[in-house]
Motif scaffolding. Structure first.
Motif, PDB file in Angstrom:
ATOM      1  N   ARG A  31      -6.424   7.346   6.266  1.00 20.53           N
ATOM      2  CA  ARG A  31      -6.628   6.715   5.966  1.00 20.53           C
ATOM      3  C   ARG A  31      -5.647   5.180   6.001  1.00 20.53           C
ATOM      4  NH1 ARG A  31      -5.869   7.500   0.777  1.00 20.53           N
ATOM      5  NH2 ARG A  31      -4.702   9.726   1.618  1.00 20.53           N
ATOM      6  N   ILE A  32      -5.732   4.117   6.418  1.00 21.51           N
ATOM      7  CA  ILE A  32      -5.054   2.681   6.407  1.00 21.51           C
ATOM      8  C   ILE A  32      -4.030   2.929   5.827  1.00 21.51           C
ATOM      9  CG2 ILE A  32      -5.076   0.538   6.143  1.00 21.51           C
ATOM     10  CD1 ILE A  32      -7.620   1.282   7.824  1.00 21.51           C
ATOM     11  N   PRO A  33      -2.617   3.160   6.571  1.00 25.97           N
ATOM     12  CA  PRO A  33      -1.331   3.997   6.102  1.00 25.97           C
ATOM     13  C   PRO A  33      -0.657   2.765   5.219  1.00 25.97           C
ATOM     14  CG  PRO A  33      -0.983   3.719   8.189  1.00 25.97           C
ATOM     15  CD  PRO A  33      -2.740   3.300   7.836  1.00 25.97           C
ATOM     16  N   ASN A  34       0.190   3.552   4.039  1.00 24.24           N
ATOM     17  CA  ASN A  34       0.939   2.617   3.183  1.00 24.24           C
ATOM     18  C   ASN A  34       2.081   2.344   3.560  1.00 24.24           C
ATOM     19  OD1 ASN A  34       1.599   0.869   1.321  1.00 24.24           O
ATOM     20  ND2 ASN A  34       1.705   2.144  -0.178  1.00 24.24           N
ATOM     21  N   PHE A  35       2.925   1.358   3.367  1.00 25.48           N
ATOM     22  CA  PHE A  35       4.741   1.741   4.647  1.00 25.48           C
ATOM     23  C   PHE A  35       5.486   1.127   3.531  1.00 25.48           C
ATOM     24  CE2 PHE A  35       1.826  -1.344   6.178  1.00 25.48           C
ATOM     25  CZ  PHE A  35       2.666  -2.877   5.934  1.00 25.48           C
ATOM     26  N   ALA A  36       6.559   1.201   3.661  1.00 28.31           N
ATOM     27  CA  ALA A  36       8.011   1.003   3.582  1.00 28.31           C
ATOM     28  C   ALA A  36       7.925  -0.865   4.472  1.00 28.31           C
ATOM     29  CB  ALA A  36       9.207   1.793   4.149  1.00 28.31           C
ATOM     30  N   GLY A  37       7.700  -1.797   3.461  1.00 31.74           N
ATOM     31  CA  GLY A  37       8.104  -3.220   3.822  1.00 31.74           C
ATOM     32  C   GLY A  37       6.853  -3.977   3.618  1.00 31.74           C
ATOM     33  N   ALA A  38       5.373  -3.624   3.311  1.00 34.21           N
ATOM     34  CA  ALA A  38       4.763  -4.170   2.797  1.00 34.21           C
ATOM     35  C   ALA A  38       4.414  -5.043   1.965  1.00 34.21           C
ATOM     36  CB  ALA A  38       3.400  -3.302   2.583  1.00 34.21           C
ATOM     37  N   GLU A  39       5.159  -5.213   0.980  1.00 37.13           N
ATOM     38  CA  GLU A  39       5.304  -6.714   0.307  1.00 37.13           C
ATOM     39  C   GLU A  39       5.899  -7.868   1.438  1.00 37.13           C
ATOM     40  OE1 GLU A  39       6.295  -6.452  -3.480  1.00 37.13           O
ATOM     41  OE2 GLU A  39       5.695  -5.246  -4.382  1.00 37.13           O
ATOM     42  N   LYS A  40       6.705  -7.153   2.003  1.00 36.46           N
ATOM     43  CA  LYS A  40       7.824  -8.355   3.216  1.00 36.46           C
ATOM     44  C   LYS A  40       6.402  -8.517   4.186  1.00 36.46           C
ATOM     45  CE  LYS A  40      11.017  -8.879   5.986  1.00 36.46           C
ATOM     46  NZ  LYS A  40      12.259  -9.003   6.360  1.00 36.46           N
ATOM     47  N   ALA A  41       5.312  -8.031   4.453  1.00 36.25           N
ATOM     48  CA  ALA A  41       4.529  -8.546   5.461  1.00 36.25           C
ATOM     49  C   ALA A  41       3.203  -9.908   5.225  1.00 36.25           C
ATOM     50  CB  ALA A  41       3.712  -7.109   5.942  1.00 36.25           C
ATOM     51  N   LYS A  66      -2.507  -4.558  -1.700  1.00 37.43           N
ATOM     52  CA  LYS A  66      -2.237  -4.795  -2.934  1.00 37.43           C
ATOM     53  C   LYS A  66      -1.518  -6.259  -3.306  1.00 37.43           C
ATOM     54  CE  LYS A  66       0.488  -2.487  -5.606  1.00 37.43           C
ATOM     55  NZ  LYS A  66       0.419  -1.240  -6.205  1.00 37.43           N
ATOM     56  N   HIS A  67      -0.219  -6.467  -2.739  1.00 39.78           N
ATOM     57  CA  HIS A  67       0.518  -7.626  -2.852  1.00 39.78           C
ATOM     58  C   HIS A  67      -0.374  -8.526  -2.422  1.00 39.78           C
ATOM     59  CE1 HIS A  67       3.680  -9.544  -3.898  1.00 39.78           C
ATOM     60  NE2 HIS A  67       4.101 -10.271  -2.722  1.00 39.78           N
ATOM     61  N   VAL A  68      -1.141  -8.327  -1.220  1.00 41.47           N
ATOM     62  CA  VAL A  68      -1.599  -9.745  -0.893  1.00 41.47           C
ATOM     63  C   VAL A  68      -2.834 -10.449  -2.109  1.00 41.47           C
ATOM     64  CG1 VAL A  68      -2.937  -9.261   0.674  1.00 41.47           C
ATOM     65  CG2 VAL A  68      -2.134 -11.867   1.587  1.00 41.47           C
ATOM     66  N   ARG A  69      -3.299  -9.107  -2.432  1.00 46.05           N
ATOM     67  CA  ARG A  69      -4.460  -9.442  -3.765  1.00 46.05           C
ATOM     68  C   ARG A  69      -3.577  -9.883  -4.808  1.00 46.05           C
ATOM     69  NH1 ARG A  69      -5.958  -4.315  -1.335  1.00 46.05           N
ATOM     70  NH2 ARG A  69      -4.892  -3.331  -2.889  1.00 46.05           N
ATOM     71  N   PHE A  70      -2.863  -9.567  -4.978  1.00 50.07           N
ATOM     72  CA  PHE A  70      -1.888 -10.029  -5.849  1.00 50.07           C
ATOM     73  C   PHE A  70      -1.420 -11.162  -5.552  1.00 50.07           C
ATOM     74  CE2 PHE A  70       2.259 -11.367  -7.557  1.00 50.07           C
ATOM     75  CZ  PHE A  70       1.809 -11.521  -9.070  1.00 50.07           C
TER      76      PHE A  70
END
Length: 246
Positions: A31-41, A66-70
């Motif tokens: 998958r496209i991996p989710n990661f710690a710090g994704a919202e910051k990126a 997800k956060h960039v969609r938001f």
């Protein structure tokens, strides 16, 4: 041992699993991996002039974006997302009320957003200002490796054929720092691969220079009959492509 796209994927996925940076959904493999710090990126998009001036933004549907969609919905921009696995179309426009609060916008930035989305037809006339996608690995040169299904590449060339994107459309990827490799062999990449122009990580903003050329057409010879059968829209798109050439 030869370096391949798959060996690079396995290297990245293994690192995610052993370094405690993988976040739900897990495991990180395949998958496209989710990661710690994704919202910051993701939040770094606000530093980009290309994002601030964009009115229509296409974002992949994976969790780390997800956060960039938001943020895109919160900024009153038109958010387009690819139809999952291209099963019933190419793009969906996520519709939200102008009065929607943060909770509603956050829900719409998840898979729940499809419940109130509008499926766009192939001949819908749109101009996408910015493309944001996920990656398994990227290099500062702009080379990108996805999860291996080729959907991001097919989406881009379909959109290029319809006129929704072109060679000047900026492509941004949002990844963890460990996914940015110093280099990857040029010979791994062909004219069907979509490169990236900007890389955002929790700690960096990288502009890839010079920008690599982007694909402009589907190379049908690279697609097996099985692959075409798995993605019904490809048959519809082939007819659209033939009609456009007349």
């Amino acid at each position: 041992m030869d370096i391949t796209k798959e060996s690079i994927r396995q290297q990245i996925w293994s690192y995610f699993e052993t370094s405690n940076i993988a976040r739900y959904p897990i495991p990180a493999y395949n998958r496209i991996p989710n990661f710690a710090g994704a919202e910051k990126a993701c939040s770094k998009v606000k530093k980009l002039k290309e994002y601030r001036t964009a009115k229509i933004v296409k974002v992949n549907h994976d969790t780390p974006q997800k956060h960039v969609r938001f943020l895109t919905l919160q900024g009153s921009k038109r958010l387009l997302v690819p139809t999952p696995h291209l099963r019933e179309g190419l793009l969906n426009w996520i519709l939200v009320s102008p009065k929607a609060g943060k909770h509603s916008l956050r829900e719409s930035s998840t898979c729940l957003g499809f419940k109130s989305s509008l499926k766009l037809k192939l001949d819908t006339k749109i101009k996408i200002d910015l493309v944001i996608l996920g990656s398994v690995a990227v290099s500062p040169k702009g080379h990108r490796i996805g999860e291996g299904e080729g959907f991001a590449d097919m989406e881009f060339v379909m959109l290029a054929t319809t006129g929704a994107v072109n060679s000047e459309t900026v492509v941004v990827t949002i990844v963890h720092d460990c996914q940015v490799l110093d280099s990857m062999p040029d010979e791994l990449f062909g004219e069907h691969d979509v490169p990236v122009d900007i890389i955002l990580t929790p700690t960096k903003l990288i502009r890839c220079k010079p920008r690599l050329p982007k694909p402009t057409r589907i190379i049908w010879s690279l697609l097996s009959e099985e692959k075409i059968a798995q993605i019904p829209i490809l048959e519809e798109f082939k007819k659209f492509e033939e009609k456009s050439e007349c």
